[in-house]
Write an enzyme that holds these catalytic residues in place. Structure first.
Site, PDB file in Angstrom:
ATOM      1  N   SER A 149      58.355  21.189  38.912  1.00  0.00           N
ATOM      2  CA  SER A 149      59.165  22.189  38.443  1.00  0.00           C
ATOM      3  C   SER A 149      59.262  23.332  39.405  1.00  0.00           C
ATOM      4  CB  SER A 149      58.495  22.720  36.947  1.00  0.00           C
ATOM      5  OG  SER A 149      58.915  24.055  36.684  1.00  0.00           O
ATOM      6  N   TYR A 162      52.036  25.264  31.194  1.00  0.00           N
ATOM      7  CA  TYR A 162      53.098  24.629  31.880  1.00  0.00           C
ATOM      8  C   TYR A 162      53.038  24.795  33.434  1.00  0.00           C
ATOM      9  CZ  TYR A 162      57.612  22.526  32.759  1.00  0.00           C
ATOM     10  OH  TYR A 162      58.696  21.480  33.193  1.00  0.00           O
TER      11      TYR A 162
END
Ligand code: GCO
Length: 258
Positions: A149, A162
């Site tokens: 990400s 996350y």
């Protein structure tokens, strides 16, 4: 079938396991790898969605196996690989895609929620990667693609677990390279930018956040799940046989600019 521009990108004869592939980014990558010639092992924890996705890919003429395990269930993962072994299905390409998001300020975040995100997004990639590598090493080849990400590099408030999991994905990719590249296993990562997925539904619907993404992204738009396919095929194919430990950002340029 995507006609391979060159034999480098042809996945015919290879089998790809894509975790979390009944929808979203995983589904798009599974379809793309199948179109490049790979047989697909679809994975998901929702049996209904998994069966539906498998039926749709089979209807499109692709070879599909189903492996319905929860990526946080180690015993279930091991049993799924043993079932694939028994069925003569060798995983040549692993895409560790499954992941969840949980947005909350850290001072309000329960440890159980922290652990759930880390287990789903990061520990799963280690466990599934280990099971795949144990089988790839004796066969002398393998491809592992971990999904990172932008938060593999940069944090954003309210998404700490996350971001930490995706930062870990970047380093796990490098650790896999350190231990497995000598066995002709190439482990790399893809770093998607802000993509139009269910996980980002709330962000897409939020006018202020939508405006921020479009202003912060040089491409001035959100990315589409299908825009990961080319990079996934590249990292799954012999075109990347001398590439390992890398993370390729498919992010409209966001990670390259202030
Ligand atoms: C968020 C988003 C991001 C994107 C993606 C960006 O809450 O900021 O969910 O995490 O999904 O990971 O690369």
């Amino acid at each position: 079938m995507i006609k391979a521009a060159s034999p480098f990108f042809d996945l015919t004869g290879r089998t790809a396991l894509v975790t979390g592939s009944s929808r979203g980014l995983g589904r798009a990558m599974a379809e793309g790898l199948a179109a490049a010639g790979a047989a697909i092992v679809l994975n998901g924890s929702n049996a209904g969605r998994l069966a539906e996705a498998a039926a749709e890919l089979r209807a499109a003429g692709h070879a599909v196996h189903e492996a319905g395990f929860d990526v946080t269930d180690e015993a279930g993962i091991v049993a799924a690989f043993e079932r694939l072994d028994a069925a003569g299905v060798a995983v040549d390409i692993l895409v560790n895609n499954a992941g969840i998001q949980f947005r909350k300020p850290m001072v309000e975040l329960a440890t159980a929620d922290w652990r759930r995100v880390i287990d789903t997004n990061l520990t799963s990639a280690f466990v599934i990667g280990r099971e795949a590598a144990r089988r790839m090493i004796p066969r002398g080849h393998g491809k592992i693609i971990n999904i990172g990400s932008l938060t593999s590099e940069l944090a954003r408030a309210t998404v700490a677990p996350y971001a930490v999991s995706k930062g870990g994905i970047k380093m796990l990719t490098q650790a896999m390279t350190a231990e497995w590249a000598g066995h002709n296993i190439q482990a790399n990562a893809i770093g998607p930018g802000y993509m139009l997925t269910d996980m980002n539904e709330a962000l897409i619907a939020n006018e202020a956040f939508d405006t921020w993404v479009k202003g912060r992204t040089p491409a001035r738009r959100w990315g589409r799940p299908d825009e990961l396919i080319g990079t996934a095929i590249y990292l799954a194919s012999s075109a990347s046989d001398y590439v390992s430990g890398q993370i390729i950002y498919v992010d409209g340029g966001m990670s390259s600019v202030l």
